[in-house]
Write a protein that holds these residues in place. Structure first.
Motif, mmCIF file in Angstrom:
data_model
loop_
_atom_site.group_PDB
_atom_site.id
_atom_site.type_symbol
_atom_site.label_atom_id
_atom_site.label_comp_id
_atom_site.label_asym_id
_atom_site.label_seq_id
_atom_site.Cartn_x
_atom_site.Cartn_y
_atom_site.Cartn_z
ATOM 1 N N ALA A 1 0.834 -1.195 0.000
ATOM 2 C CA ALA A 1 0.000 0.000 0.000
ATOM 3 C C ALA A 1 0.875 1.253 0.000
ATOM 4 C CB ALA A 1 -0.928 -0.008 1.205
ATOM 5 N N VAL A 2 1.914 1.230 0.816
ATOM 6 C CA VAL A 2 2.887 2.331 0.855
ATOM 7 C C VAL A 2 4.277 1.719 0.921
ATOM 8 C CG1 VAL A 2 3.670 4.414 2.056
ATOM 9 C CG2 VAL A 2 1.243 3.775 2.136
ATOM 10 N N SER A 3 5.167 2.233 0.104
ATOM 11 C CA SER A 3 6.551 1.761 0.105
ATOM 12 C C SER A 3 7.490 2.954 0.190
ATOM 13 C CB SER A 3 6.847 0.958 -1.169
ATOM 14 O OG SER A 3 8.183 0.490 -1.165
ATOM 15 N N PHE A 4 8.297 2.988 1.247
ATOM 16 C CA PHE A 4 9.317 4.029 1.407
ATOM 17 C C PHE A 4 10.644 3.469 0.905
ATOM 18 C CE2 PHE A 4 6.130 4.758 4.675
ATOM 19 C CZ PHE A 4 5.922 6.125 4.619
ATOM 20 N N GLN A 5 11.268 4.159 -0.028
ATOM 21 C CA GLN A 5 12.503 3.660 -0.619
ATOM 22 C C GLN A 5 13.604 4.720 -0.503
ATOM 23 O OE1 GLN A 5 11.479 2.446 -4.633
ATOM 24 N NE2 GLN A 5 10.052 0.879 -3.924
ATOM 25 N N HIS A 6 14.483 4.525 0.463
ATOM 26 C CA HIS A 6 15.639 5.408 0.684
ATOM 27 C C HIS A 6 15.199 6.877 0.820
ATOM 28 C CE1 HIS A 6 18.123 1.948 -0.159
ATOM 29 N NE2 HIS A 6 17.472 1.770 -1.288
ATOM 30 N N VAL A 7 14.195 7.105 1.645
ATOM 31 C CA VAL A 7 13.639 8.450 1.796
ATOM 32 C C VAL A 7 14.516 9.289 2.729
ATOM 33 C CG1 VAL A 7 11.651 9.786 2.595
ATOM 34 C CG2 VAL A 7 11.299 7.636 1.349
ATOM 35 N N VAL A 8 14.825 10.489 2.258
ATOM 36 C CA VAL A 8 15.629 11.450 3.018
ATOM 37 C C VAL A 8 14.889 12.784 3.035
ATOM 38 C CG1 VAL A 8 17.772 12.797 3.064
ATOM 39 C CG2 VAL A 8 17.828 10.360 2.454
ATOM 40 N N LYS A 9 14.876 13.440 4.181
ATOM 41 C CA LYS A 9 14.378 14.802 4.270
ATOM 42 C C LYS A 9 15.388 15.650 5.007
ATOM 43 C CE LYS A 9 11.776 18.389 3.947
ATOM 44 N NZ LYS A 9 11.617 19.061 2.638
ATOM 45 N N GLU A 10 15.905 16.648 4.293
ATOM 46 C CA GLU A 10 16.856 17.594 4.873
ATOM 47 C C GLU A 10 16.281 18.997 4.807
ATOM 48 O OE1 GLU A 10 20.435 17.305 2.650
ATOM 49 O OE2 GLU A 10 21.178 15.529 3.694
ATOM 50 N N TYR A 11 16.647 19.813 5.769
ATOM 51 C CA TYR A 11 16.290 21.225 5.736
ATOM 52 C C TYR A 11 17.550 22.046 5.461
ATOM 53 C CZ TYR A 11 11.645 19.933 7.268
ATOM 54 O OH TYR A 11 10.384 19.374 7.321
ATOM 55 N N GLU A 12 17.411 23.339 5.375
ATOM 56 C CA GLU A 12 18.529 24.196 4.962
ATOM 57 C C GLU A 12 19.724 24.081 5.894
ATOM 58 O OE1 GLU A 12 17.113 28.137 4.491
ATOM 59 O OE2 GLU A 12 15.813 27.672 2.784
ATOM 60 N N SER A 13 19.455 23.708 7.118
ATOM 61 C CA SER A 13 20.540 23.541 8.072
ATOM 62 C C SER A 13 21.363 22.284 7.803
ATOM 63 C CB SER A 13 19.975 23.452 9.491
ATOM 64 O OG SER A 13 19.128 22.313 9.607
ATOM 65 N N SER A 14 20.940 21.526 6.769
ATOM 66 C CA SER A 14 21.562 20.239 6.409
ATOM 67 C C SER A 14 21.294 19.164 7.441
ATOM 68 C CB SER A 14 23.084 20.395 6.207
ATOM 69 O OG SER A 14 23.332 21.251 5.111
ATOM 70 N N VAL B 1 16.209 15.138 8.952
ATOM 71 C CA VAL B 1 15.091 14.780 9.806
ATOM 72 C C VAL B 1 14.667 13.343 9.517
ATOM 73 C CG1 VAL B 1 12.738 15.391 10.494
ATOM 74 C CG2 VAL B 1 14.349 17.174 9.831
ATOM 75 N N ILE B 2 14.753 12.948 8.246
ATOM 76 C CA ILE B 2 14.539 11.563 7.822
ATOM 77 C C ILE B 2 15.822 11.111 7.141
ATOM 78 C CG2 ILE B 2 13.140 9.977 6.428
ATOM 79 C CD1 ILE B 2 11.624 11.285 8.697
ATOM 80 N N ASP B 3 16.365 9.992 7.586
ATOM 81 C CA ASP B 3 17.701 9.590 7.138
ATOM 82 C C ASP B 3 17.680 8.201 6.498
ATOM 83 O OD1 ASP B 3 20.393 9.343 6.711
ATOM 84 O OD2 ASP B 3 20.977 9.498 8.811
ATOM 85 N N ASN B 4 17.445 8.178 5.173
ATOM 86 C CA ASN B 4 17.543 6.940 4.387
ATOM 87 C C ASN B 4 16.601 5.852 4.913
ATOM 88 O OD1 ASN B 4 18.551 5.418 2.235
ATOM 89 N ND2 ASN B 4 20.102 4.449 3.514
ATOM 90 N N VAL B 5 15.313 6.176 4.960
ATOM 91 C CA VAL B 5 14.297 5.262 5.481
ATOM 92 C C VAL B 5 13.704 4.407 4.366
ATOM 93 C CG1 VAL B 5 11.936 5.188 6.394
ATOM 94 C CG2 VAL B 5 13.679 6.577 7.529
ATOM 95 N N SER B 6 13.687 3.102 4.577
ATOM 96 C CA SER B 6 13.093 2.167 3.623
ATOM 97 C C SER B 6 12.292 1.105 4.379
ATOM 98 C CB SER B 6 14.165 1.467 2.773
ATOM 99 O OG SER B 6 14.894 2.379 1.984
ATOM 100 N N PHE B 7 11.023 0.967 4.042
ATOM 101 C CA PHE B 7 10.196 -0.136 4.540
ATOM 102 C C PHE B 7 8.870 -0.118 3.795
ATOM 103 C CE2 PHE B 7 8.787 3.351 7.214
ATOM 104 C CZ PHE B 7 7.433 3.129 7.433
ATOM 105 N N ASP B 8 8.160 -1.246 3.830
ATOM 106 C CA ASP B 8 6.872 -1.377 3.164
ATOM 107 C C ASP B 8 5.754 -1.502 4.189
ATOM 108 O OD1 ASP B 8 8.085 -1.327 0.698
ATOM 109 O OD2 ASP B 8 8.023 -3.504 0.401
ATOM 110 N N VAL B 9 4.595 -0.961 3.825
ATOM 111 C CA VAL B 9 3.376 -1.119 4.616
ATOM 112 C C VAL B 9 2.426 -1.976 3.801
ATOM 113 C CG1 VAL B 9 1.451 0.058 5.733
ATOM 114 C CG2 VAL B 9 3.706 1.159 5.664
ATOM 115 N N ALA B 10 2.148 -3.174 4.291
ATOM 116 C CA ALA B 10 1.286 -4.103 3.562
ATOM 117 C C ALA B 10 -0.157 -3.608 3.531
ATOM 118 C CB ALA B 10 1.349 -5.489 4.213
ATOM 119 N N ARG B 11 -0.886 -4.012 2.503
ATOM 120 C CA ARG B 11 -2.298 -3.644 2.400
ATOM 121 C C ARG B 11 -3.082 -4.197 3.590
ATOM 122 N NH1 ARG B 11 -3.660 -1.838 -2.710
ATOM 123 N NH2 ARG B 11 -2.032 -2.120 -4.278
ATOM 124 N N GLY B 12 -3.899 -3.338 4.177
ATOM 125 C CA GLY B 12 -4.739 -3.765 5.287
ATOM 126 C C GLY B 12 -4.034 -3.835 6.625
ATOM 127 N N ALA B 13 -2.760 -3.450 6.678
ATOM 128 C CA ALA B 13 -1.998 -3.529 7.931
ATOM 129 C C ALA B 13 -2.146 -2.245 8.739
ATOM 130 C CB ALA B 13 -0.527 -3.790 7.646
#
Length: 331
Positions: free
Chosen positions: A6-19, A22-34
Motif C-alpha cells: 500500500a505504501v513503500s518508502f525507498q531510501h527516503v531522506v528529508k533535509e532542511y537548509e541547516s543540512s 530529519v529523515i535519514d535513508n528510510v526504507s520499509f513497506d506497509v502491507a495492504r490492510g496492515a
C-alpha cells in the motif's frame, strides 16, 4: 504476481537548509490492510515521515510509492482525496455542522447528494454518533472525544484505501483515549484499512499495531510485530523505550489459548477448586492475571465460546509461555 505494498518508502531522506537530516535513508513497506505504528520520542521524524505520504512534506530524495505509483507523479490534491488524514488538532470546520464536515471530501469528489447523505449517516453510525442526534450540531457543542470521532468519520467518508493518523488521541483524557483506542481497533477489524499511525505512547502502539516501526533521530531502529519488539528488542534504546522487561505488557499481547492448560484432575488441594473464576480462551493474559489477583485464585478455569471447560490456567504456565514468546510466535 503479488500486489504492491500500500505504501513503500525507498531510501527516503528529508533535509532542511541547516543540512540536518530529519529523515535519514528510510526504507520499509506497509502491507495492504496492515495497521502500522510509527513509534519514537519527540523529534525522531515520525510525523515528518507520515506527511511525506500525502505530500504535505516533500522528501529531499528517495521515492514513496502509494499503491505502486510514485507519489510525485500524482497531483497532490488528487492524492490527498484518496488518503484519509486524522490529526490531534482534529481540524473540523467550526462553521459547518457535523454532517457537513463528514461530507466534505465526497462533495469535493462530486458524489450525488443522496449518496453523500447515505454515506454521512453510515459513517456517523460507525463512530457511534447517530446522524439524527449529532448531524446538525456544530463542533463546539461536542466533547473532545466526540470531535475526534467526527474527524475519523470524515477521514473515512470517501472510503480511502489508506488512513494516516498523527497522534489522534494525544489531546484526550486517559479514559476517553482508551475508549477511542478500543473503538479504532474494532473499526479496523471491520474495515481492514491500511493505517499508518504516529504515536509516542508505547502502550497505545502495542495495543493497536500489527507492526511497529521504532524510530530514532530520523532512522529506523527496528521494524517488527509488537511481541517481537517487546520480547526481542534490537538494542538498548528499543529495550528502554518499550520497557522490555515489563512482563505485564507482554501478557497483554498473548492470548489464553496460547498457553498449555492443566487438566482439572492434575490439580491438587486448593488448586483443584472447580469454583475458580472462568475466563474465555480468547482473552489476553493481562486480563487473566488481573482476574487471578482480584479473586485471590491459584488458577482460572478456561472456557470456550459455549462455556465448555477446557482446562485450568495457572500463573506458572503463564510465565512459561511468556518466557518462550518472541520471534516466530503468532501475535
Amino acid at each position: 504476481m503479488a500486489a504492491p505494498a500500500a505504501v513503500s518508502f525507498q531510501h527516503v531522506v528529508k533535509e532542511y537548509e541547516s543540512s540536518k537530516r530529519v529523515i535519514d535513508n528510510v526504507s520499509f513497506d506497509v502491507a495492504r490492510g496492515a495497521f502500522v505504528v510509527l513509534l519514537g520520542p519527540s523529534g525522531c521524524g515520525k510525523t515528518t515521515l507520515l506527511k511525506t505520504v500525502n505530500r504535505l512534506i516533500e522528501p529531499t530524495s528517495g521515492t514513496i510509492l502509494v499503491n505502486g505509483a510514485d507519489a510525485r507523479s500524482l497531483e497532490p490534491t488528487t492524492l490527498r482525496r484518496g488518503i484519509g488524514y486524522v490529526i490531534q488538532q482534529i481540524g473540523l470546520f467550526p462553521h459547518m455542522r457535523v454532517a457537513e464536515n463528514v461530507a466534505v471530501v465526497p462533495s469535493l469528489l462530486g458524489w450525488p447528494k443522496d449518496r453523500i447523505a447515505t454515506r454521512v449517516e453510515q459513517m456517523l453510525d460507525l463512530v457511534h454518533l447517530p446522524a439524527g442526534q449529532f448531524g446538525e450540531r456544530f463542533p463546539a457543542a461536542l466533547s473532545g472525544g466526540q470531535q475526534q470521532r467526527v474527524g475519523l468519520a470524515r477521514a473515512l467518508a470517501a472510503d480511502p484505501d489508506i488512513l494516516l493518523m498523527d497522534e489522534p488521541f494525544g489531546a484526550l483524557d486517559a479514559i476517553e483515549r482508551t475508549r477511542l483506542q478500543s473503538e479504532l481497533a474494532s473499526l479496523q477489524q471491520q474495515l481492514r484499512k491500511t493505517v499508518l499511525f504516529v504515536t509516542h505512547d508505547v502502550d497505545e502502539a502495542l495495543r493497536l499495531a500489527d507492526a511497529i516501526v521504532v524510530m530514532r533521530t530520523g532512522r529506523i531502529v527496528q521494524y517488527g510485530r509488537p511481541r517481537e519488539i517487546l520480547a526481542r528488542p534490537a538494542n538498548a534504546f528499543v529495550a528502554e523505550l518499550v520497557n522490555a522487561g515489563d512482563l505485564v505488557r507482554l501478557f497483554s499481547l498473548m492470548k489464553v489459548r496460547e498457553v498449555s492448560l492443566v487438566a482439572a484432575d492434575a490439580l491438587e488441594g486448593s488448586d483443584a477448586d472447580s469454583n475458580a473464576p472462568a475466563i474465555d480462551q480468547n482473552s489476553d493474559l493481562r486480563s487473566a492475571f488481573s482476574l487471578m489477583l482480584a479473586a485471590g485464585a491459584f488458577h482460572l478455569n478456561v472456557v470456550d465460546e459455549s462455556q465448555k471447560r477446557l482446562g485450568a490456567l495457572t500463573l506458572e504456565n503463564m510465565l512459561t509461555a511468556a518466557h518462550a514468546a518472541g520471534v516466530g510466535d503468532s501475535a
